[in-house]
Design a protein around this motif. Structure first.
Motif, PDB file in Angstrom:
ATOM      1  N   MET A   1       3.925-137.700 -21.551  1.00 48.08           N
ATOM      2  CA  MET A   1       3.410-138.995 -21.916  1.00 48.08           C
ATOM      3  C   MET A   1       4.573-139.969 -21.968  1.00 48.08           C
ATOM      4  O   MET A   1       5.637-139.646 -22.470  1.00 48.08           O
ATOM      5  CB  MET A   1       2.726-138.918 -23.273  1.00 48.08           C
ATOM      6  N   SER A   2       4.334-141.133 -21.439  1.00 51.05           N
ATOM      7  CA  SER A   2       5.351-142.162 -21.377  1.00 51.05           C
ATOM      8  C   SER A   2       5.025-143.237 -22.402  1.00 51.05           C
ATOM      9  O   SER A   2       3.908-143.776 -22.407  1.00 51.05           O
ATOM     10  CB  SER A   2       5.371-142.752 -19.965  1.00 51.05           C
ATOM     11  N   SER A   3       6.002-143.545 -23.262  1.00 47.70           N
ATOM     12  CA  SER A   3       5.800-144.591 -24.264  1.00 47.70           C
ATOM     13  C   SER A   3       7.143-145.177 -24.647  1.00 47.70           C
ATOM     14  O   SER A   3       8.184-144.560 -24.442  1.00 47.70           O
ATOM     15  CB  SER A   3       5.105-144.041 -25.509  1.00 47.70           C
ATOM     16  N   SER A   4       7.102-146.349 -25.237  1.00 47.49           N
ATOM     17  CA  SER A   4       8.329-146.936 -25.762  1.00 47.49           C
ATOM     18  C   SER A   4       8.638-146.282 -27.106  1.00 47.49           C
ATOM     19  O   SER A   4       7.753-145.716 -27.756  1.00 47.49           O
ATOM     20  CB  SER A   4       8.180-148.452 -25.932  1.00 47.49           C
ATOM     21  N   GLU A   5       9.883-146.371 -27.506  1.00 41.48           N
ATOM     22  CA  GLU A   5      10.284-145.824 -28.807  1.00 41.48           C
ATOM     23  C   GLU A   5       9.499-146.486 -29.936  1.00 41.48           C
ATOM     24  O   GLU A   5       9.101-145.827 -30.895  1.00 41.48           O
ATOM     25  CB  GLU A   5      11.789-146.009 -29.010  1.00 41.48           C
ATOM     26  N   SER A   6       9.215-147.779 -29.820  1.00 42.10           N
ATOM     27  CA  SER A   6       8.485-148.478 -30.883  1.00 42.10           C
ATOM     28  C   SER A   6       7.012-148.071 -30.945  1.00 42.10           C
ATOM     29  O   SER A   6       6.345-148.324 -31.951  1.00 42.10           O
ATOM     30  CB  SER A   6       8.623-149.994 -30.728  1.00 42.10           C
ATOM     31  N   ASP A   7       6.501-147.434 -29.902  1.00 35.83           N
ATOM     32  CA  ASP A   7       5.117-146.952 -29.895  1.00 35.83           C
ATOM     33  C   ASP A   7       5.041-145.447 -30.141  1.00 35.83           C
ATOM     34  O   ASP A   7       4.038-144.801 -29.827  1.00 35.83           O
ATOM     35  CB  ASP A   7       4.445-147.285 -28.557  1.00 35.83           C
ATOM     36  N   ARG A   8       6.094-144.886 -30.713  1.00 37.99           N
ATOM     37  CA  ARG A   8       6.147-143.444 -30.954  1.00 37.99           C
ATOM     38  C   ARG A   8       4.963-142.952 -31.788  1.00 37.99           C
ATOM     39  O   ARG A   8       4.401-141.896 -31.514  1.00 37.99           O
ATOM     40  CB  ARG A   8       7.463-143.089 -31.637  1.00 37.99           C
ATOM     41  N   ASP A   9       4.567-143.701 -32.815  1.00 37.59           N
ATOM     42  CA  ASP A   9       3.430-143.281 -33.645  1.00 37.59           C
ATOM     43  C   ASP A   9       2.161-143.144 -32.804  1.00 37.59           C
ATOM     44  O   ASP A   9       1.394-142.199 -32.966  1.00 37.59           O
ATOM     45  CB  ASP A   9       3.195-144.264 -34.789  1.00 37.59           C
ATOM     46  N   TRP A  10       1.945-144.097 -31.900  1.00 39.57           N
ATOM     47  CA  TRP A  10       0.781-144.013 -31.015  1.00 39.57           C
ATOM     48  C   TRP A  10       0.884-142.805 -30.091  1.00 39.57           C
ATOM     49  O   TRP A  10      -0.092-142.077 -29.885  1.00 39.57           O
ATOM     50  CB  TRP A  10       0.636-145.283 -30.179  1.00 39.57           C
ATOM     51  N   ALA A  11       2.060-142.590 -29.523  1.00 36.89           N
ATOM     52  CA  ALA A  11       2.250-141.450 -28.616  1.00 36.89           C
ATOM     53  C   ALA A  11       1.984-140.138 -29.343  1.00 36.89           C
ATOM     54  O   ALA A  11       1.307-139.250 -28.814  1.00 36.89           O
ATOM     55  CB  ALA A  11       3.665-141.465 -28.040  1.00 36.89           C
ATOM     56  N   GLU A  12       2.470-140.011 -30.554  1.00 38.16           N
ATOM     57  CA  GLU A  12       2.247-138.788 -31.320  1.00 38.16           C
ATOM     58  C   GLU A  12       0.786-138.645 -31.726  1.00 38.16           C
ATOM     59  O   GLU A  12       0.253-137.535 -31.753  1.00 38.16           O
ATOM     60  CB  GLU A  12       3.185-138.739 -32.519  1.00 38.16           C
ATOM     61  N   TRP A  13       0.118-139.754 -32.030  1.00 40.52           N
ATOM     62  CA  TRP A  13      -1.309-139.706 -32.370  1.00 40.52           C
ATOM     63  C   TRP A  13      -2.123-139.232 -31.168  1.00 40.52           C
ATOM     64  O   TRP A  13      -2.982-138.357 -31.290  1.00 40.52           O
ATOM     65  CB  TRP A  13      -1.780-141.096 -32.830  1.00 40.52           C
ATOM     66  N   VAL A  14      -1.851-139.810 -30.003  1.00 42.26           N
ATOM     67  CA  VAL A  14      -2.543-139.398 -28.775  1.00 42.26           C
ATOM     68  C   VAL A  14      -2.274-137.918 -28.500  1.00 42.26           C
ATOM     69  O   VAL A  14      -3.195-137.136 -28.245  1.00 42.26           O
ATOM     70  CB  VAL A  14      -2.124-140.276 -27.574  1.00 42.26           C
ATOM     71  N   ALA A  15      -1.016-137.513 -28.584  1.00 41.77           N
ATOM     72  CA  ALA A  15      -0.649-136.115 -28.329  1.00 41.77           C
ATOM     73  C   ALA A  15      -1.353-135.173 -29.302  1.00 41.77           C
ATOM     74  O   ALA A  15      -1.864-134.118 -28.903  1.00 41.77           O
ATOM     75  CB  ALA A  15       0.862-135.939 -28.430  1.00 41.77           C
ATOM     76  N   PHE A  16      -1.410-135.537 -30.567  1.00 40.50           N
ATOM     77  CA  PHE A  16      -2.066-134.705 -31.574  1.00 40.50           C
ATOM     78  C   PHE A  16      -3.513-134.421 -31.190  1.00 40.50           C
ATOM     79  O   PHE A  16      -3.961-133.276 -31.211  1.00 40.50           O
ATOM     80  CB  PHE A  16      -2.000-135.392 -32.943  1.00 40.50           C
ATOM     81  N   HIS A  17      -4.239-135.466 -30.823  1.00 36.52           N
ATOM     82  CA  HIS A  17      -5.662-135.286 -30.498  1.00 36.52           C
ATOM     83  C   HIS A  17      -5.855-134.532 -29.184  1.00 36.52           C
ATOM     84  O   HIS A  17      -6.808-133.756 -29.056  1.00 36.52           O
ATOM     85  CB  HIS A  17      -6.385-136.629 -30.506  1.00 36.52           C
ATOM     86  N   LEU A  18      -4.960-134.713 -28.233  1.00 32.99           N
ATOM     87  CA  LEU A  18      -5.067-133.956 -26.987  1.00 32.99           C
ATOM     88  C   LEU A  18      -4.702-132.492 -27.199  1.00 32.99           C
ATOM     89  O   LEU A  18      -5.369-131.599 -26.675  1.00 32.99           O
ATOM     90  CB  LEU A  18      -4.187-134.578 -25.904  1.00 32.99           C
ATOM     91  N   GLU A  19      -3.676-132.240 -27.978  1.00 29.28           N
ATOM     92  CA  GLU A  19      -3.274-130.858 -28.257  1.00 29.28           C
ATOM     93  C   GLU A  19      -4.343-130.121 -29.051  1.00 29.28           C
ATOM     94  O   GLU A  19      -4.555-128.918 -28.844  1.00 29.28           O
ATOM     95  CB  GLU A  19      -1.928-130.837 -28.987  1.00 29.28           C
ATOM     96  N   ARG A  20      -5.052-130.812 -29.922  1.00 29.30           N
ATOM     97  CA  ARG A  20      -6.159-130.188 -30.677  1.00 29.30           C
ATOM     98  C   ARG A  20      -7.267-129.698 -29.756  1.00 29.30           C
ATOM     99  O   ARG A  20      -8.008-128.789 -30.114  1.00 29.30           O
ATOM    100  CB  ARG A  20      -6.764-131.192 -31.668  1.00 29.30           C
ATOM    101  N   THR A  21      -7.394-130.314 -28.584  1.00 31.57           N
ATOM    102  CA  THR A  21      -8.442-129.908 -27.641  1.00 31.57           C
ATOM    103  C   THR A  21      -7.908-129.018 -26.526  1.00 31.57           C
ATOM    104  O   THR A  21      -8.569-128.828 -25.508  1.00 31.57           O
ATOM    105  CB  THR A  21      -9.147-131.146 -27.042  1.00 31.57           C
ATOM    106  N   GLY A  22      -6.696-128.485 -26.720  1.00 30.42           N
ATOM    107  CA  GLY A  22      -6.167-127.502 -25.786  1.00 30.42           C
ATOM    108  C   GLY A  22      -5.267-128.024 -24.687  1.00 30.42           C
ATOM    109  O   GLY A  22      -4.807-127.259 -23.852  1.00 30.42           O
ATOM    110  N   HIS A  23      -5.002-129.313 -24.661  1.00 31.89           N
ATOM    111  CA  HIS A  23      -4.099-129.878 -23.657  1.00 31.89           C
ATOM    112  C   HIS A  23      -2.655-129.623 -24.068  1.00 31.89           C
ATOM    113  O   HIS A  23      -2.312-129.682 -25.242  1.00 31.89           O
ATOM    114  CB  HIS A  23      -4.311-131.386 -23.509  1.00 31.89           C
ATOM    115  N   HIS A  24      -1.815-129.351 -23.088  1.00 26.98           N
ATOM    116  CA  HIS A  24      -0.373-129.262 -23.329  1.00 26.98           C
ATOM    117  C   HIS A  24       0.197-130.649 -23.079  1.00 26.98           C
ATOM    118  O   HIS A  24      -0.028-131.230 -22.009  1.00 26.98           O
ATOM    119  CB  HIS A  24       0.272-128.238 -22.389  1.00 26.98           C
TER     120      HIS A  24
END
Length: 138
Positions: A1-24
């Motif tokens: 996932m590509s994001s700016s450092e200032s959008d790290r919270d969003w990137a981690e939120w997106v990753a959390f929900h994708l990882e919960r559904t089995g995505h790497h």
């Protein structure tokens, strides 16, 4: 996932929900370590990843260095047939150039529940729940 450092919270939120559904998910701002070669890791990620998600915000669009991340994914699938590049809009912004023509998963202004549903539906390539027709209209 590509994001700016200032959008790290969003990137981690997106990753959390994708990882919960089995995505790497590999999040550049979260998963990089000292000594890693950024360009090599980017090349490896684009070649081995099914998709590259871009966390779109004004900060992301203003950072020319981040453009190399989404350009690589776009070049791997310029027609969008495999949906190799998927923008996720998290703040009011207007992409220009090639990004302008890609349909985004738009999370701007949504509550948490609807944002999760829109993210997962968008990644699966289906229409959002509120856009699906009912079986028997009134």
């Amino acid at each position: 996932m590509s994001s700016s450092e200032s959008d790290r919270d969003w990137a981690e939120w997106v990753a959390f929900h994708l990882e919960r559904t089995g995505h790497h998910v590999r999040v550049e701002v979260r998963d990089r370590a000292p000594g890693h070669n950024r360009v090599h890791r980017l090349d490896e990620a684009v070649r081995s990843s099914r998709r590259t998600l871009v966390v779109l915000s004004p900060t992301y669009l203003a950072d020319e260095a981040l453009a190399t991340e989404w350009h690589s994914a776009w070049e791997a699938d310029p027609a969008g047939v495999r949906r190799k590049l998927v923008p996720v809009r998290v703040a009011e912004c207007r992409p220009e150039g090639l990004l302008r023509d890609l349909r985004c998963i738009d999370l701007v202004g949504l509550d948490k529940r609807l944002a999760v549903a829109r993210l997962l539906d968008g990644l699966d390539g289906t229409r959002s729940r509120e856009g699906r027709p009912r079986l028997f209209p009134d």
